[in-house]
Design an enzyme around this catalytic site. Structure first.
Site, mmCIF file in Angstrom:
data_model
loop_
_atom_site.group_PDB
_atom_site.id
_atom_site.type_symbol
_atom_site.label_atom_id
_atom_site.label_comp_id
_atom_site.label_asym_id
_atom_site.label_seq_id
_atom_site.Cartn_x
_atom_site.Cartn_y
_atom_site.Cartn_z
ATOM 1 N N LYS A 98 5.914 -25.846 21.669
ATOM 2 C CA LYS A 98 6.836 -24.922 20.961
ATOM 3 C C LYS A 98 8.241 -25.579 21.485
ATOM 4 O O LYS A 98 9.288 -25.441 20.692
ATOM 5 C CB LYS A 98 6.978 -23.505 21.472
ATOM 6 C CG LYS A 98 5.620 -22.855 20.857
ATOM 7 C CD LYS A 98 5.841 -22.676 19.355
ATOM 8 C CE LYS A 98 4.622 -21.669 18.713
ATOM 9 N NZ LYS A 98 4.520 -21.645 17.195
ATOM 10 N N GLU A 120 12.098 -15.038 16.493
ATOM 11 C CA GLU A 120 10.819 -14.161 16.677
ATOM 12 C C GLU A 120 9.677 -14.894 17.409
ATOM 13 O O GLU A 120 9.691 -16.034 17.668
ATOM 14 C CB GLU A 120 10.223 -13.954 14.957
ATOM 15 C CG GLU A 120 9.524 -15.284 14.625
ATOM 16 C CD GLU A 120 10.166 -16.692 14.557
ATOM 17 O OE1 GLU A 120 11.352 -16.796 14.369
ATOM 18 O OE2 GLU A 120 9.347 -17.560 14.566
ATOM 19 N N SER A 388 -2.486 -27.321 21.942
ATOM 20 C CA SER A 388 -1.099 -26.800 21.921
ATOM 21 C C SER A 388 -0.594 -26.187 22.928
ATOM 22 O O SER A 388 0.496 -25.944 23.048
ATOM 23 C CB SER A 388 -1.212 -26.098 20.374
ATOM 24 O OG SER A 388 -1.919 -24.921 20.556
HETATM 25 C C1 LIG Z 1 -0.067 -22.530 22.104
HETATM 26 C C2 LIG Z 1 0.238 -22.120 20.939
HETATM 27 N N1 LIG Z 1 -0.454 -22.985 19.819
HETATM 28 C C3 LIG Z 1 -0.391 -22.514 18.445
HETATM 29 C C4 LIG Z 1 0.495 -21.558 18.048
HETATM 30 C C5 LIG Z 1 0.421 -21.386 16.631
HETATM 31 O O1 LIG Z 1 1.733 -21.690 16.117
HETATM 32 P P1 LIG Z 1 1.773 -22.937 15.262
HETATM 33 O O2 LIG Z 1 0.710 -23.111 13.960
HETATM 34 O O3 LIG Z 1 3.132 -23.150 14.462
HETATM 35 O O4 LIG Z 1 1.519 -24.136 15.904
HETATM 36 C C6 LIG Z 1 0.979 -20.852 19.200
HETATM 37 C C7 LIG Z 1 2.027 -19.734 18.519
HETATM 38 O O5 LIG Z 1 2.558 -18.991 19.164
HETATM 39 C C8 LIG Z 1 0.886 -21.146 20.403
HETATM 40 O O6 LIG Z 1 1.673 -20.391 21.158
#
Ligand SMILES: Cc1ncc(COP(=O)(O)O)c(C=O)c1O
Lengths: 406, 275
Positions: A98, A120, A388
């Site tokens: 993020k 948000e 992620s």
């Molecule tokens: C660690 C992590 N991965 C994925 C996501 C999902 O978001 P996005 O699909 O935009 O990557 C989030 C959302 O809060 C997250 O915290």
């Protein structure tokens, strides 16, 4: 930011912010001039060497980029198939992908002379990233968060407060991510002069989906180089979890025109795709509609009322998805699959035991798809998972599901 | 053939040298029968035009009062189809009072835009206000609506600068809805003078009537805003009248009367706006 080729899948969006029929600018008139201003400001910034350099420096020295490409050896051995790699976004400062987006947008907000930031958040990772960049640049920060999420992501709420942000719990609806986004939009409508809305995923009205994608595309761009060095060529498969779709599009975009690279997006299958309102797999279980400024696949009832959706992971239970993913689904370029809560929980535990890494529950959805995919592939083939985020924030939730009393 | 009821009604009010009173209620709030009775009684109470809100799960431009009104209706099982049914019933006894449906795009998109337009026309709807369809998305519904004979009423706001205003007005018909402030429904107007100036600025660019909404709650507000505006829109105050009349979340003996009494007082307000 790429040069357009005639048949490229990387050309979107068009001038109207459309990816095929998806995307667009479905917002109230009050916000239209602001969105126009934002489009102009971003178009100017992304070709300004000073802006690019400042963002590069921050990515390197503040976030800690490039994020490593890690060979998950024991996981690969265990699954007896393809070689598995993790693109380790969880090692970024603040613990997820993020921050890539947060930094890009805060520099833009500064250039635009905005003095107040709103955001948000679902899992709280985007809220933490936003609170972090606001602290770094000395701007006041208000984070809207569904009341349900405030409860299940308590550690992140406290983190944001430590970083100086004001947290506003949203009780409308089921008190999750979509309700937080509604409330942030209401704030923006009421504070048009000084406020910058820092959206956390590749969704919302144009230019957000394209802009957030651009900031996250550093994931795929680094991967191409790292992979070529480490293994040669390109990976056979890419896998990422899909909330709004920002880490996934960041991983995929670089490779969309590489036909040999297969791509898989793991949606939140919750209690199962057949359970009404029991999942958040908008592409597998929804249909196109218009919400939060864009046309995209949405979870909705027969009357076009938006459903809340459910996922064990607070970052995935959004009833929509970024419009570029809807386009990539319909074009057949990316395969989107649902992963249930239980599958994600199992992947979470397996990763802890085999690799000594606690993945975020969001990322564990992607890992669960890797667990299905790897054994069907040859030993000389490769899969890269976008890891992620880290799972520290989810230890409580996982414990509860496993019946642990703290 | 585009509905003429809106133009006729504004003309009639102008002849009486007063602004039109435009009343917003949420369809099916708090339940279908009560909502129908509230709607049916609005003209007699003093409403000149009616905006009927189509409940939506995610009303991003609305404040808490109208959010809750929509939630009450949806909890009672209200759908877009029942909204059209309410208009049909209303038309059995009233052929003259204009009805404008107001809401968000997704339920209409889900219903099917073409089918919705023909069903709405048949039910006796005169126009549409769709909050999340700016002129940039005119191909979606605005152009088809005009073709189907329905007015498409556009919102203009304090952020709509002059160059945009021209484009906003291009496909607008029926009337122009000026949003008195940057904010959601139910907030308070802070600068009455600025509202008057904005109305003058818009009227210089169009022959359509200009109605002002957001933040008008009392007969006094209506009288003040109605000095310059061709119409004043009251919504949150009426939805709040429903809310405060409820007993344990359900309609009470006072619900219908509470709304109509407030409308009567507002009607008195618009009549002294220019007296
Ligand atoms: C660690 C992590 N991965 C994925 C996501 C999902 O978001 P996005 O699909 O935009 O990557 C989030 C959302 O809060 C997250 O915290």
């Amino acid at each position: 930011m790429n040069m357009s080729k005639p048949n490229s899948l990387r050309n979107g969006p068009d001038e109207e912010g459309r990816f095929g029929i998806f995307g667009g600018r479905f917002v109230a008139e009050t916000l239209m001039p602001l969105i126009g201003e934002l489009s102009d400001a971003y178009a100017a910034a992304k070709i300004d060497p000073a802006y690019i350099k400042e963002l590069d420096d921050l990515n390197t020295h503040y976030t800690g980029r490039p994020s490593p490409l890690y060979f998950a050896e024991r996981m690969s051995e265990h699954l007896k198939g393809a070689k598995i790699f993790f693109k380790r976004e969880e090692l970024n400062h603040t613990g997820s992908h993020k921050l890539n987006n947060g930094l890009g947008q805060i520099l833009l907000a500064k250039r635009m002379g905005k003095t107040r930031i709103i955001a948000e958040t679902g899992a709280g990772q985007h809220g933490v990233a936003t609170a972090t960049v606001c602290a770094r640049f000395g701007l006041p920060c208000v984070v809207y968060m569904g009341a349900t999420d405030v409860e299940r992501q308590a550690p992140n709420v406290f983190r944001m407060k430590l970083l100086g942000a004001e947290i506003v719990p949203v009780t409308a609806g089921a008190g999750t991510l979509k309700d937080a986004m509604n409330e942030a939009l209401r704030d923006w409508v009421a504070n048009v002069d000084d406020t910058y809305y820092l959206i956390g995923t590749a969704a919302g009205p144009h230019p957000y989906p394209a802009m957030v994608r651009d900031f996250q595309s550093i994931i795929g761009a680094e991967l191409r180089e790292q992979f070529a060095q480490k293994e040669g060529g390109t990976p056979d498969a890419l896998v990422a979890c899909i909330g709004g779709g920002s880490n996934a599009i960041g991983l995929f975009h670089e490779f969309l025109d590489d036909p040999d690279v297969k791509m898989y997006g793991a949606e939140a299958g919750g209690h199962g795709i057949d359970v009404e309102n029991g999942h958040a797999a908008s592409m597998t279980g929804g249909r196109p509609g218009v919400l939060h400024g864009n046309r995209t696949y949405l979870l909705q009832d027969d009357d076009g009322q938006i459903l809340e959706g459910h996922s064990i992971s607070a970052g995935l239970d959004y009833p929509g998805v970024g419009p570029e993913h809807s386009f990539l689904k319909d074009s057949g370029r990316v395969t989107y699959v649902p992963i249930t809560d239980n599958e994600a929980l199992e992947a979470f535990q397996l990763c802890a035991k085999l690799e000594g890494i606690l993945p975020a529950l969001e990322s564990a959805h992607g890992l669960a798809e890797v667990i299905k995919l790897a054994p069907t592939m040859d030993k000389d083939q490769t899969i890269v998972l976008c890891l992620s985020g880290r799972g520290d924030k989810d230890v409580d939730t996982v414990g509860k599901h496993l019946g642990v009393k703290f | 053939m585009t509905s003429e009821r809106i133009a006729k009604r504004f003309a009639a009010c102008a002849e009486q040298r007063r602004p039109a009173l435009v009343t917003f209620i949420t369809a099916g709030d708090p339940d279908l029968a009560t909502g129908q009775a509230i709607l049916d009684g609005l003209p007699a109470a003093g409403a000149d035009l009616i905006e009927l809100g189509m409940p939506f799960s995610d009303p991003m431009a609305d404040g808490v009062a109208i959010q809750l009104g929509g939630q009450r209706a949806l909890a009672d099982g209200h759908t877009l189809k029942t909204t059209l049914g309410m208009v049909k019933n209303f038309r059995k006894n009233d052929a003259d009072t204009p009805i404008v449906l107001m809401g968000y795009y997704n339920p209409l998109y889900s219903y099917g835009a073409e089918k919705f337009l023909s069903d709405a026309k048949e039910a006796g709807v005169d126009g549409l206000i769709i909050v999340d369809l700016p002129f940039e998305e005119d191909e979606e519904l605005c152009i088809p609506a005009l073709k189907a004979g329905l007015n498409f009423i556009r919102l203009t706001t304090p952020t709509t600068h002059d160059a945009r205003l021209k484009l906003v007005l291009q496909n607008t018909s029926g009337f122009v809805y000026y949003v008195s402030m940057t904010g959601v429904t139910g907030a308070a107007i802070s600068n009455y003078k600025a509202v008057g100036e904005a109305v003058t600025r818009i009227k210089a660019q169009t022959d359509l009537p200009v109605a002002v909404g957001f933040g008008i709650k009392t007969a006094e507000d209506a009288a003040l805003i109605g000095r310059d505006a061709d119409g004043v829109v009251v919504g949150t105050a009426l939805v709040n009248a429903v809310a405060t009349s409820l007993v344990e979340g359900k309609a009470s003996a006072t619900t219908i009367g509470a709304v109509h009494d407030l409308v009567a007082s507002l009607a008195e307000g618009v009549r002294r706006a220019r007296a």
